[in-house]
Write a protein that holds these residues in place. Structure first.
Motif, mmCIF file in Angstrom:
data_model
loop_
_atom_site.group_PDB
_atom_site.id
_atom_site.type_symbol
_atom_site.label_atom_id
_atom_site.label_comp_id
_atom_site.label_asym_id
_atom_site.label_seq_id
_atom_site.Cartn_x
_atom_site.Cartn_y
_atom_site.Cartn_z
ATOM 1 N N LYS A 88 -3.800 2.215 -8.915
ATOM 2 C CA LYS A 88 -2.441 1.450 -8.555
ATOM 3 C C LYS A 88 -2.577 1.602 -7.016
ATOM 4 O O LYS A 88 -2.274 0.652 -5.959
ATOM 5 C CB LYS A 88 -1.302 1.768 -8.989
ATOM 6 N N GLN A 89 -2.894 2.798 -6.551
ATOM 7 C CA GLN A 89 -2.626 3.053 -5.087
ATOM 8 C C GLN A 89 -3.994 2.313 -4.352
ATOM 9 O O GLN A 89 -3.864 1.821 -3.333
ATOM 10 C CB GLN A 89 -2.854 4.676 -4.678
ATOM 11 N N ALA A 139 -3.133 -6.458 2.153
ATOM 12 C CA ALA A 139 -2.961 -6.013 3.734
ATOM 13 C C ALA A 139 -1.424 -5.339 3.799
ATOM 14 O O ALA A 139 -0.517 -6.055 2.918
ATOM 15 C CB ALA A 139 -2.869 -7.356 4.398
ATOM 16 N N PRO A 140 -1.140 -4.513 4.542
ATOM 17 C CA PRO A 140 0.057 -3.905 4.682
ATOM 18 C C PRO A 140 1.105 -4.906 5.414
ATOM 19 O O PRO A 140 0.973 -5.703 6.144
ATOM 20 C CB PRO A 140 -0.045 -2.838 5.681
ATOM 21 N N ALA A 141 2.414 -4.542 4.717
ATOM 22 C CA ALA A 141 3.658 -5.247 5.488
ATOM 23 C C ALA A 141 4.047 -4.928 6.903
ATOM 24 O O ALA A 141 4.301 -5.823 7.664
ATOM 25 C CB ALA A 141 4.619 -5.171 4.518
ATOM 26 N N LEU A 142 3.730 -3.642 7.043
ATOM 27 C CA LEU A 142 4.120 -2.890 8.136
ATOM 28 C C LEU A 142 3.018 -1.917 8.850
ATOM 29 O O LEU A 142 2.388 -1.291 8.189
ATOM 30 C CB LEU A 142 5.457 -2.289 8.218
ATOM 31 N N ASP A 152 4.985 -3.340 0.943
ATOM 32 C CA ASP A 152 6.042 -3.483 0.195
ATOM 33 C C ASP A 152 6.053 -3.486 -1.304
ATOM 34 O O ASP A 152 4.977 -3.603 -1.901
ATOM 35 C CB ASP A 152 6.701 -4.823 0.601
ATOM 36 N N HIS A 153 7.086 -2.760 -2.251
ATOM 37 C CA HIS A 153 7.118 -2.817 -3.378
ATOM 38 C C HIS A 153 7.162 -4.292 -4.034
ATOM 39 O O HIS A 153 7.820 -5.345 -3.528
ATOM 40 C CB HIS A 153 8.281 -2.016 -4.028
ATOM 41 N N GLY A 199 11.624 -1.861 -1.667
ATOM 42 C CA GLY A 199 11.176 -0.541 -0.774
ATOM 43 C C GLY A 199 10.044 -0.684 -0.449
ATOM 44 O O GLY A 199 9.198 -1.677 -0.391
ATOM 45 N N PHE A 200 9.243 0.375 0.331
ATOM 46 C CA PHE A 200 7.932 0.309 0.803
ATOM 47 C C PHE A 200 7.581 1.439 0.480
ATOM 48 O O PHE A 200 8.157 2.513 0.347
ATOM 49 C CB PHE A 200 8.242 0.293 2.392
#
Length: 77
Positions: A7-8, A15-18, A39-40, A45-46
């Motif tokens: 999963k990780q 791509a990351p959200a932040l 983001d989840h 959440g994140f």
């Protein structure tokens, strides 16, 4: 444990959200990229992954991911 790693890895491929930056408490100090957040799926959440942990006074700032900023950071190094 193996399931968590899969999963990780899948999440890290996205791509990351932040992007996480450390911002020192002094004027005109450079921001240092220290990690990223994804983001989840449920949008509630994140997950924050820190590559560096700041030890100096300052704050952590999360900014929207912009691929152009990453290219600029890499070309400046």
């Amino acid at each position: 444990m193996k399931r968590t790693n899969q999963k990780q890895k899948a999440q890290e491929a996205k791509a990351p959200a932040l992007i996480a930056y450390h911002v020192p408490d002094r004027e005109n100090a450079p921001w240092t990229r220290i990690g990223a957040a994804w983001d989840h799926k449920d949008e509630r959440g994140f997950t924050l992954q820190l590559d560096l942990v700041p030890v100096a006074a300052g704050r952590v700032v999360l900014r929207e991911f912009d691929p152009k900023m990453i290219e600029e950071e890499e070309s400046a190094a």
